[in-house]
Motif scaffolding. Structure first.
Motif, PDB file in Angstrom:
ATOM      1  N   THR A 110       7.999  35.231 -32.141  1.00  0.00           N
ATOM      2  CA  THR A 110       6.967  34.820 -31.193  1.00  0.00           C
ATOM      3  C   THR A 110       5.595  35.355 -31.570  1.00  0.00           C
ATOM      4  OG1 THR A 110       8.556  34.655 -29.374  1.00  0.00           O
ATOM      5  CG2 THR A 110       6.256  34.976 -28.766  1.00  0.00           C
ATOM      6  N   LEU A 111       5.550  36.533 -32.172  1.00  0.00           N
ATOM      7  CA  LEU A 111       4.268  37.204 -32.403  1.00  0.00           C
ATOM      8  C   LEU A 111       3.703  37.016 -33.810  1.00  0.00           C
ATOM      9  CD1 LEU A 111       5.069  40.571 -30.585  1.00  0.00           C
ATOM     10  CD2 LEU A 111       3.417  38.835 -29.835  1.00  0.00           C
ATOM     11  N   MET A 225      -1.120  51.151 -23.014  1.00  0.00           N
ATOM     12  CA  MET A 225      -0.246  50.577 -24.035  1.00  0.00           C
ATOM     13  C   MET A 225       0.707  49.511 -23.501  1.00  0.00           C
ATOM     14  SD  MET A 225      -1.164  51.836 -26.919  1.00  0.00           S
ATOM     15  CE  MET A 225      -2.869  51.867 -26.306  1.00  0.00           C
ATOM     16  N   LYS A 226       0.904  49.441 -22.200  1.00  0.00           N
ATOM     17  CA  LYS A 226       1.863  48.480 -21.654  1.00  0.00           C
ATOM     18  C   LYS A 226       1.485  47.045 -22.004  1.00  0.00           C
ATOM     19  CE  LYS A 226       3.909  46.906 -17.312  1.00  0.00           C
ATOM     20  NZ  LYS A 226       3.817  46.919 -15.844  1.00  0.00           N
ATOM     21  N   GLU A 227       0.189  46.731 -21.983  1.00  0.00           N
ATOM     22  CA  GLU A 227      -0.253  45.357 -22.218  1.00  0.00           C
ATOM     23  C   GLU A 227      -0.036  44.898 -23.653  1.00  0.00           C
ATOM     24  OE1 GLU A 227      -4.965  46.367 -23.147  1.00  0.00           O
ATOM     25  OE2 GLU A 227      -4.380  45.454 -21.250  1.00  0.00           O
ATOM     26  N   ARG A 228       0.201  45.826 -24.581  1.00  0.00           N
ATOM     27  CA  ARG A 228       0.421  45.443 -25.970  1.00  0.00           C
ATOM     28  C   ARG A 228       1.863  45.695 -26.437  1.00  0.00           C
ATOM     29  NH1 ARG A 228      -3.341  47.323 -29.562  1.00  0.00           N
ATOM     30  NH2 ARG A 228      -4.777  48.141 -27.997  1.00  0.00           N
ATOM     31  N   PRO A 254       2.733  36.552 -20.714  1.00  0.00           N
ATOM     32  CA  PRO A 254       2.480  35.492 -21.691  1.00  0.00           C
ATOM     33  C   PRO A 254       3.380  35.586 -22.928  1.00  0.00           C
ATOM     34  CG  PRO A 254       0.417  36.420 -20.902  1.00  0.00           C
ATOM     35  CD  PRO A 254       1.504  37.322 -20.418  1.00  0.00           C
ATOM     36  N   VAL A 255       3.722  36.796 -23.324  1.00  0.00           N
ATOM     37  CA  VAL A 255       4.603  36.978 -24.485  1.00  0.00           C
ATOM     38  C   VAL A 255       6.040  36.629 -24.111  1.00  0.00           C
ATOM     39  CG1 VAL A 255       5.475  38.618 -26.189  1.00  0.00           C
ATOM     40  CG2 VAL A 255       3.085  38.748 -25.446  1.00  0.00           C
TER      41      VAL A 255
END
Length: 388
Positions: A110-111, A225-228, A254-255
């Motif tokens: 996905t990334l 760091m949670k958002e990444r 979104p991920v």
């Protein structure tokens, strides 16, 4: 048919798992003590098995929602809140997968775009680099050292980052070394990542198996760091549920939405029976985790003491259920040592270079086996060393 022309070049280029190679050899031999596979020797706790049986008896044999049973996703979110003070929305930020391995695959696919660089902390589990290669990403190993506790240092991370860096794989507690990252070490890594768009795949499958009084800290707990971060975890190690094939990923909505889309087409959903069993695991089996951890801790100390006593210098692992002793003083490469030990004494362990080039000079030994097996293995290893 000319299969050399037909087969995918990327698939053909993958090296077979070094773990499975020795496991397969050992399986064909008599009187072998295999300490190679990272699988708990405990049975799945009875209440979990009973929940799975009851789900079958009630006829719960249909597909579940693609992202997992709603009650299970709710329990996963509750578990993360209870054990790690992490808040995730069960509807949009949790995905149930076929083992932690599928979650890793989904996150990387996905990334990662072709040409993106993926930083892989090594020695580490065998799947990150091949999955990256299958996406046409570029694996970039970052070697860790025993003198640093096999931890990722901010200096090593900073030196590895380029404009093409997309993802950092952070596999702690670590397989194969047993190394862990404490809060202060994670904060140092976070400081390097601040101001970048680098995502983090935090493989925390051994989060419940840490020793010495300090509990695991998730990278997502570190400020900002949670958002990444995409966390991968599962039920195989902490609940002795390897054959149930159930894991999960949590992360930014979104991920997770895109991971779920790939999961829909590739898998559909995780096994229904396993999901019902996992609800019981998360609700009522914290005590079973503690009992298994205490047993692993005793075996850990037994193995580390025994290996050091016979001259195999062994970093003291603080997580997972592996030791990673150095065999450099024997003058042999890791593969040669393992092959000769298996032939001479019928003890199967895994060459360190199966986990990356920085693992050369070490071997991985699992202590997820009975005390009797470990004692007999130590006796045979010592006898082998005396012949060198």
């Amino acid at each position: 048919m000319d299969y050399d022309k037909i087969l995918s070049r990327r698939a053909v280029a993958l090296k077979p798992s070094g773990i499975r190679r020795f496991f397969d050899i050992a399986a064909e031999m008599d009187d072998v003590i295999s300490l190679g596979v990272g699988e708990p020797d405990f049975k799945t706790p009875w209440s979990i098995r009973r929940a799975g049986i009851e789900s079958l008896e009630r006829g719960h044999t249909w597909y579940t929602a693609n992202s997992g049973l709603a009650p299970l996703k709710k329990e996963i979110a509750g578990y993360l809140r209870r054990r790690f003070t992490l808040e995730y929305d069960a509807k949009t930020e949790v995905l149930v997968t076929v083992g932690g391995s599928e979650a890793i695959d989904l996150a990387i696919r996905t990334l990662v775009n072709p040409g993106d660089e993926v930083l892989v902390v090594e020695p580490s589990f065998v799947c990150y680099t091949p999955i990256t290669a299958l996406t046409d990403g570029v694996p970039v190993p970052i070697a860790t050292k025993p003198e640093d506790g096999f931890r990722l240092t901010p200096e090593a991370l900073r030196a590895a980052i380029t404009p093409k860096t997309k993802l950092l794989v952070l596999p702690f507690p670590n397989n194969p070394t047993g190394g862990i990252m404490r809060r202060e070490h994670l904060e140092a890594v976070a400081e390097v990542l601040r101001g970048t768009d680098i995502m983090v795949l935090s493989d925390e499958i051994y989060a419940e198996l840490t020793y010495g009084g300090e509990r695991h800290v998730s990278f997502a707990e570190i400020d900002g760091m949670k958002e990444r971060t995409v966390i991968v975890n599962g039920f195989s190690k902490s609940y002795a549920m390897t054959g149930w094939r159930l894991g999960y990923a949590v992360g930014p909505a979104p991920v997770i939405a895109q991971m779920t889309k790939v999961h829909q087409f590739a898998i559909m959903c995780a096994p229904t029976t396993s999901q019902y069993a996992a609800v019981e695991a998360l609700k009522n089996c914290d005590g079973d985790i503690e009992e298994m951890r205490d047993s692993y801790d005793m075996r850990r100390r037994l193995l580390v003491d025994g290996l050091n006593r016979m001259g195999l210098r062994c970093f003291e692992p603080e997580g997972a259920f592996y030791v990673f002793p150095s065999i450099r003083e024997t003058g042999m490469a890791s593969g040669e040592f393992c092959e000769k030990l298996l032939a001479a004494e019928h003890v199967a362990v895994i060459p360190g270079d199966a986990f990356g080039e920085s693992g050369e000079g070490f071997v991985r030994i699992s202590y997820s086996y009975s005390v009797n097996h470990l004692l007999e293995a130590l006796k045979r290893i010592e006898r082998f060393l005396k012949t060198l």
